[in-house]
Design an enzyme around this catalytic site. Structure first.
Site, PDB file in Angstrom:
ATOM      1  N   GLY A  17      52.434 -19.686 -42.185  1.00 30.98           N
ATOM      2  CA  GLY A  17      53.323 -19.064 -43.179  1.00 30.98           C
ATOM      3  C   GLY A  17      52.620 -17.909 -43.869  1.00 30.98           C
ATOM      4  O   GLY A  17      51.461 -18.023 -44.251  1.00 30.98           O
ATOM      5  N   ARG A  78      53.952 -19.262 -35.859  1.00 33.41           N
ATOM      6  CA  ARG A  78      53.447 -20.620 -35.623  1.00 33.41           C
ATOM      7  C   ARG A  78      53.537 -20.796 -34.110  1.00 33.41           C
ATOM      8  O   ARG A  78      54.620 -20.735 -33.543  1.00 33.41           O
ATOM      9  CB  ARG A  78      54.294 -21.660 -36.352  1.00 33.41           C
ATOM     10  CG  ARG A  78      54.371 -21.416 -37.875  1.00 33.41           C
ATOM     11  CD  ARG A  78      54.996 -22.596 -38.588  1.00 33.41           C
ATOM     12  NE  ARG A  78      55.409 -22.285 -39.949  1.00 33.41           N
ATOM     13  CZ  ARG A  78      54.619 -22.320 -41.024  1.00 33.41           C
ATOM     14  NH1 ARG A  78      53.342 -22.632 -40.879  1.00 33.41           N
ATOM     15  NH2 ARG A  78      55.085 -22.045 -42.219  1.00 33.41           N
ATOM     16  N   ASP A 109      46.311 -24.620 -43.289  1.00 31.97           N
ATOM     17  CA  ASP A 109      45.651 -25.730 -42.586  1.00 31.97           C
ATOM     18  C   ASP A 109      45.936 -25.767 -41.085  1.00 31.97           C
ATOM     19  O   ASP A 109      45.026 -26.014 -40.284  1.00 31.97           O
ATOM     20  CB  ASP A 109      45.931 -27.080 -43.247  1.00 31.97           C
ATOM     21  CG  ASP A 109      47.402 -27.437 -43.274  1.00 31.97           C
ATOM     22  OD1 ASP A 109      48.239 -26.540 -43.020  1.00 31.97           O
ATOM     23  OD2 ASP A 109      47.710 -28.608 -43.525  1.00 31.97           O
ATOM     24  N   THR A 132      47.502 -19.575 -48.158  1.00 35.23           N
ATOM     25  CA  THR A 132      48.748 -20.351 -48.114  1.00 35.23           C
ATOM     26  C   THR A 132      49.228 -20.552 -49.541  1.00 35.23           C
ATOM     27  O   THR A 132      48.415 -20.784 -50.445  1.00 35.23           O
ATOM     28  CB  THR A 132      48.563 -21.725 -47.447  1.00 35.23           C
ATOM     29  OG1 THR A 132      49.688 -22.561 -47.788  1.00 35.23           O
ATOM     30  CG2 THR A 132      47.302 -22.458 -47.891  1.00 35.23           C
ATOM     31  N   ASP A 134      50.626 -23.034 -50.562  1.00 41.21           N
ATOM     32  CA  ASP A 134      50.594 -24.468 -50.878  1.00 41.21           C
ATOM     33  C   ASP A 134      49.334 -24.915 -51.635  1.00 41.21           C
ATOM     34  O   ASP A 134      49.328 -25.967 -52.258  1.00 41.21           O
ATOM     35  CB  ASP A 134      50.707 -25.305 -49.591  1.00 41.21           C
ATOM     36  CG  ASP A 134      51.989 -25.023 -48.819  1.00 41.21           C
ATOM     37  OD1 ASP A 134      52.947 -24.503 -49.428  1.00 41.21           O
ATOM     38  OD2 ASP A 134      52.027 -25.300 -47.602  1.00 41.21           O
ATOM     39  N   ASP A 136      46.706 -26.223 -50.468  1.00 42.60           N
ATOM     40  CA  ASP A 136      46.407 -27.598 -50.035  1.00 42.60           C
ATOM     41  C   ASP A 136      45.149 -27.705 -49.175  1.00 42.60           C
ATOM     42  O   ASP A 136      45.005 -28.669 -48.410  1.00 42.60           O
ATOM     43  CB  ASP A 136      47.614 -28.177 -49.278  1.00 42.60           C
ATOM     44  CG  ASP A 136      47.997 -27.340 -48.062  1.00 42.60           C
ATOM     45  OD1 ASP A 136      47.463 -26.230 -47.901  1.00 42.60           O
ATOM     46  OD2 ASP A 136      48.830 -27.809 -47.264  1.00 42.60           O
ATOM     47  N   ARG A 178      55.134 -28.156 -49.085  1.00 46.97           N
ATOM     48  CA  ARG A 178      55.014 -29.091 -47.962  1.00 46.97           C
ATOM     49  C   ARG A 178      54.658 -30.481 -48.491  1.00 46.97           C
ATOM     50  O   ARG A 178      55.458 -31.056 -49.206  1.00 46.97           O
ATOM     51  CB  ARG A 178      53.949 -28.588 -46.983  1.00 46.97           C
ATOM     52  CG  ARG A 178      54.278 -28.909 -45.527  1.00 46.97           C
ATOM     53  CD  ARG A 178      53.162 -28.435 -44.650  1.00 46.97           C
ATOM     54  NE  ARG A 178      53.215 -27.036 -44.364  1.00 46.97           N
ATOM     55  CZ  ARG A 178      53.903 -26.505 -43.354  1.00 46.97           C
ATOM     56  NH1 ARG A 178      54.586 -27.286 -42.562  1.00 46.97           N
ATOM     57  NH2 ARG A 178      53.893 -25.223 -43.145  1.00 46.97           N
TER      58      ARG A 178
END
Ligand code: F6P
Length: 330
Positions: A17, A78, A109, A132, A134, A136, A178
């Site tokens: 992303g 992706r 990730d 990202t 996120d 994460d 996510r």
């Protein structure tokens, strides 16, 4: 810098992303490489571009006027084929054919997992730059794009608050992330929201119902709950809103899903600075013979995080933040 002189040409791609600040990272990697006498081969469309041979030599002017732009000038994808050994074999052959001695991968990730597999299978030097929304990835306080996305969320929440309070409504606002609740939790704190439903929290809507019963609706003309897209009950904000509406049929409940607006826009200063520092660090890491590491940010210092650590565990939420949302919602 003395450094590893066996790296003469570096490949550079963005993957997964897109995140605001990726362009600033592309600029930094490109210019740092050229500064150190290393050629840059930009790769379009992420790992797919390695397989399809989408290479372009980059000069310093190729990255002019992009630091302020969202998205990624290199495009991203992706790529399912790269998840297979066969796909990676093809990719490695193409990298070799282009004389690319090392790779810098800018992404999240999934992108770093791909980098790790290629690096391991072919003993190939790769450095990752975490990007990202996120946030994460383990081993870095922040990822590129997260702070800008958080600002976008807060701006949206402020606007929703205007209409929510005009109608005395209860809003459920779904944000991305996510499996990680960083955007929802910190968005809730910064937006003055009454609650957050995040994947790391195990009581989800039950907890919200309890808070509603015990009073956050009594003192407020509006309430906003931020929900991570994939909370453990599934269904995100729509499902959470439906449950609460069932229990409290008199409440005027609405749902807003912020969606991909969170991924766009000009990167904030923090993301630009982080991307610039991390991009320079990625090239320096390769010169220091580092391989299979992600560049991380730890208390304002650059650190090297082995891929395996960065992608292995679920990055924990600071529990105090949940408590802060609760304390401040009375
Ligand atoms: O990883 C970034 C992210 O925006 C997640 O928050 C979200 O779940 C996902 O990507 C959406 O991916 P796509 O744009 O491919 O639908």
């Amino acid at each position: 810098m003395s450094g590893n002189r066996s790296i003469k040409r570096v490949g550079l791609l963005t993957s997964g992303g897109d995140a605001p600040g990726m362009n600033a990272a592309i600029r930094a990697v490109t210019r740092a490489a050229i500064y150190h006498g290393i050629e840059v081969k930009a790769i379009y469309k992420g790992y797919l571009g390695i397989i399809e041979g989408l290479f372009k030599s980059f000069r310093t002017e190729d990255v002019s006027n992009i630091i302020q732009r969202g998205g990624t000038i290199l495009k991203t994808a992706r790529c399912d084929e790269f998840r297979t050994e066969e796909g990676r074999k093809k990719a490695y052959a193409n990298l070799r054919e282009q004389g690319i001695d090392a790779l810098v991968v800018i992404g999240g990730d999934g992108s770093l997992a791909g980098a790790r597999a290629l690096a391991q299978e072919y003993n190939y030097p790769i450095v990752g730059v975490p990007a990202t929304i996120d946030n994460d990835l383990q081993g870095t306080d922040l990822t590129i794009g997260y702070t800008t996305a958080l600002n976008t969320i807060v701006e949206a929440v402020d606007k929703i608050r205007d209409t929510a309070s005009s109608h005395n409504r209860l809003f459920f606002v779904e944000v991305m992330g996510r499996e990680a609740g960083f955007l929802a939790l910190n968005g809730a704190i910064a937006g003055g929201c009454e609650a957050a439903i995040i994947p790391e929290m195990h009581h989800t809507t039950g907890h919200i119902e309890e808070s509603i019963s015990s009073g956050f609706r009594k003192t407020k003309s509006s309430s906003i709950v931020l929900v991570t897209e994939s909370n453990e009950e599934g269904g995100g904000a729509m499902a959470a809103a439906a449950k609460v509406q069932e229990r409290f049929p008199d409440y005027d409940v609405r749902v807003t899903i912020l969606g991909h607006i969170q991924r766009g826009g000009s990167p904030c200063a923090t993301d630009r600075i982080m991307a610039s520092r991390m991009g320079v660090a990625a090239i320096e890491a390769l010169l220091e013979d580092q391989r299979n590491v992600m560049i991380g940010y730890d208390h304002d210092e650059i650190v090297y995080v082995p891929f395996v650590k960065a992608i292995k565990d679920h990055k924990p939420i600071h529990e105090k933040l949940l408590e802060i949302v609760n304390i401040l919602s009375i």
